[in-house]
Design an enzyme around this catalytic site. Structure first.
Site, mmCIF file in Angstrom:
data_model
loop_
_atom_site.group_PDB
_atom_site.id
_atom_site.type_symbol
_atom_site.label_atom_id
_atom_site.label_comp_id
_atom_site.label_asym_id
_atom_site.label_seq_id
_atom_site.Cartn_x
_atom_site.Cartn_y
_atom_site.Cartn_z
ATOM 1 N N ASP A 107 -8.655 -6.414 -4.959
ATOM 2 C CA ASP A 107 -8.277 -5.126 -4.363
ATOM 3 C C ASP A 107 -8.796 -4.007 -5.260
ATOM 4 O OD1 ASP A 107 -7.059 -2.858 -3.356
ATOM 5 O OD2 ASP A 107 -5.034 -3.694 -3.331
ATOM 6 N N SER A 157 0.845 -1.190 0.000
ATOM 7 C CA SER A 157 0.000 0.000 0.000
ATOM 8 C C SER A 157 0.894 1.259 0.000
ATOM 9 C CB SER A 157 -0.933 -0.048 1.218
ATOM 10 O OG SER A 157 -2.002 0.829 1.071
ATOM 11 N N HIS A 202 -7.955 -5.297 -0.521
ATOM 12 C CA HIS A 202 -6.663 -4.661 -0.286
ATOM 13 C C HIS A 202 -5.954 -5.232 0.943
ATOM 14 C CE1 HIS A 202 -3.674 -1.537 -0.553
ATOM 15 N NE2 HIS A 202 -3.942 -1.116 0.662
#
Lengths: 372, 372
Positions: free
Chosen positions: B311, B145, B344
């Site tokens: 995601d 991320s 995610h």
């Protein structure tokens, strides 16, 4: 302000899913075109979460243009020279229909004393309006998003009163993700001290900041990632360089702030709580022992289920779920997934494929029902 | 509280992308394992938006377990018996590294006087730590991320100092949708009167409601629709029937409220503003005349780009964009899209395919770099 609105006041007690009745019942509504002598040409259009009854003419209170101006009007696809079009503000709303901002029995605004309502309650109020208009059977019921939920509820609870049904970009039940987004919006409103535990009208305040945040979060779900990228990308707002601050550097930030601030002028914060709650509670199959197809077995009309490929708020899978259940119930249903990158909002926009499908569906329904 | 943290204080002026310098610079960090004599076995792990340096041992301040306990430790895939693992709290954070809650030059907390920082500034601070540790070249830089953004920034700005790079569930630039979600979160914080224009520490308040709403909105983006459906669906929370009220009837509501309330105990609201801003500003290609591949031409190490099929926050397309640019730059890159419905957050969870890819990548990198 309310003087510009056409409001029906019914001194009935409207029974509610949550128990008890609502009395009196006021319904803000509009009509276009003329009801034919046989009363067989009425189309009820059901609006979405933050919509209103002004589907085909400008809202005199907000000054906003008709929300389905591209579809409804003389000579348009939903032709008001041919059909008698009805649209009413939903129960719990804030455009003339009874809602939390209405004056309650003790002479002050209901606030949180307004009963929590459901999609079925909204339809019950609409049915009272249709009764009042002397219409036994609607030629068609049409609606997008939450409007589509009302369409489904109509054919499940009043199958004999509907000739044709078109739920658009909708769902037979709210997903966990959709409940989650609504809960964020409600918490944003309730976190605002100006919300005053729902009694802001009495307190002389207005939870504008909280409601704006709720609207901003919801607005993201109405657009696809691709649409946001096309419309805004990473473009800057009236500046050539990043400011290294917390102003709205990006156009998307500026756009969202604008959407939030504009919304609070026209919408009641408690209505937002009540209507999102009604949507979260919607689970049509629950009233039929969990079998969605059982909700549709009594409906003998024609249906068309429309979805939009890039809609992630009410994704095509939600519409397929409806279509499958209708097929299982023996409904004459057609289904159409419109290819578009515009996301959920596509049902309000110029989508030629969608409009063509709507035209064909109305023609077929007119033939079914022997309407000239 | 801070006494439990290992903090490096550097009396340097850290130059910032927004202009000026930050001085002094404090960096909260942790290490595991031992640096070998040749100093060739160091892995830097970069944390995500609300993460911290406690990648492999519990956080003594919050009591939370290590956030990558399943991957980092003795005998694990990132084996601390073999590698010297470093993780530092990012610049702008609130776990020992200089941020808006730190004491500024005038003896009070910075608040909004803290400079707006970028991902490159975060990496600049990390490089100062790596210098301090006497490490010339990192065996690998790994992060998911926002951590992946730091990985990309490392190989773009300091290509000679990185042997292997693994950006996971990340992007080379923030999309309009991601900026939009962040802006909603920031507006939620700023709408809270207890935010006090950023000076809440001085005012003795804390914008807990606004920050909780921000966290709730963000949390939805971390999970896929499918994962939310599997985990929560429309199940009710400790009740058999709907309450017709605004309590958390649904488990998903209760879960989100819990996530929001738990978050405010451990995270600083201004840090949330600053770090989301840094992510929004990230656009690696912008510093290379818009050509992303030019950002990677000087990097001679190995790369592996990992994404997760469900995601939608940092979708696989964002990772493919990185991979294509690396291929264009001649980087020895492998790419892997992990099939999962966990969204995610999958990068933090037990995903055997992902962990296998990580193990293989580290083995290949060890062979490349002649590490025993």
């Amino acid at each position: 302000m309310q003087s510009a609105l056409k409001i029906l006041r019914l001194d009935i007690g409207l029974p509610l899913d949550g128990g008890g009745t609502l009395s009196p019942l006021e319904i803000g509504y509009e009509t276009w075109g003329a009801l034919n002598a046989a009363k067989t040409n009425a189309i009820l259009i059901c609006h979405a979460l933050t919509g209103d009854q002004f589907v085909a003419s400008p809202n005199p209170v907000t000054g906003q243009p008709a929300w389905w101006d591209n579809l409804v009007g003389p000579g348009k696809i939903i032709d008001t020279d041919r059909y008698f079009v009805i649209c009413s503000n939903v129960l719990g709303g804030c455009m003339g229909t009874s809602g939390p901002a209405s004056i309650g029995p003790n002479g002050t605004p209901y606030g949180l004393d307004f009963p929590v309502i459901t999609i079925a309650d909204m339809v019950r109020a609409q049915a009272a309006l249709i009764d009042h208009l002397g219409i036994d059977r609607l030629f068609a019921v049409i609606g997008g998003s939450m409007g589509g939920m009302q369409v489904l509820e109509w054919i499940a609870s009043r199958p004999d009163r509907v000739g044709a049904a078109m739920p658009i970009a909708s769902a037979a039940r709210h997903s966990a993700q959709n409940i989650a987004f609504h809960e964020v919006g409600r918490q944003a409103v309730m976190a605002d001290p100006d919300w005053q535990n729902g009694a802001y009208q009495l307190a002389g305040t207005k939870p504008v900041k909280g409601l704006a945040v709720a609207r901003m979060a919801a607005h993201i779900t109405y657009l696809s990632d691709a649409a946001l990228h096309r419309k805004f990308g990473r473009r800057l707002q009236n500046r050539d360089e990043l400011t290294f601050g917390f102003d709205a550097d990006f156009q998307i930030e500026s756009y969202l702030r604008y959407q939030g601030s504009r919304f609070v002028d026209r919408f009641d914060a408690n209505s937002y709580l009540y209507i999102t709650r009604a949507m979260d509670y919607f689970d049509l199959a629950a009233g039929f022992n969990g079998r969605l197809s059982d909700a549709f077995t009594a409906f003998k009309g024609r249906a068309c289920v429309v979805s939009f490929s890039s809609d992630w708020h009410y994704p095509p899978a939600d519409s397929r779920h409806i279509t499958r259940a209708m097929i299982g119930a023996g409904v004459e249903v057609s289904a159409f997934e419109v290819e578009t990158d515009k996301g959920h909002d596509a049902f309000l926009l110029d989508e030629p494929q969608f409009h063509q499908a709507m035209a064909g569906f109305l023609e077929a329904s007119a033939a079914d029902q022997g309407l000239q």
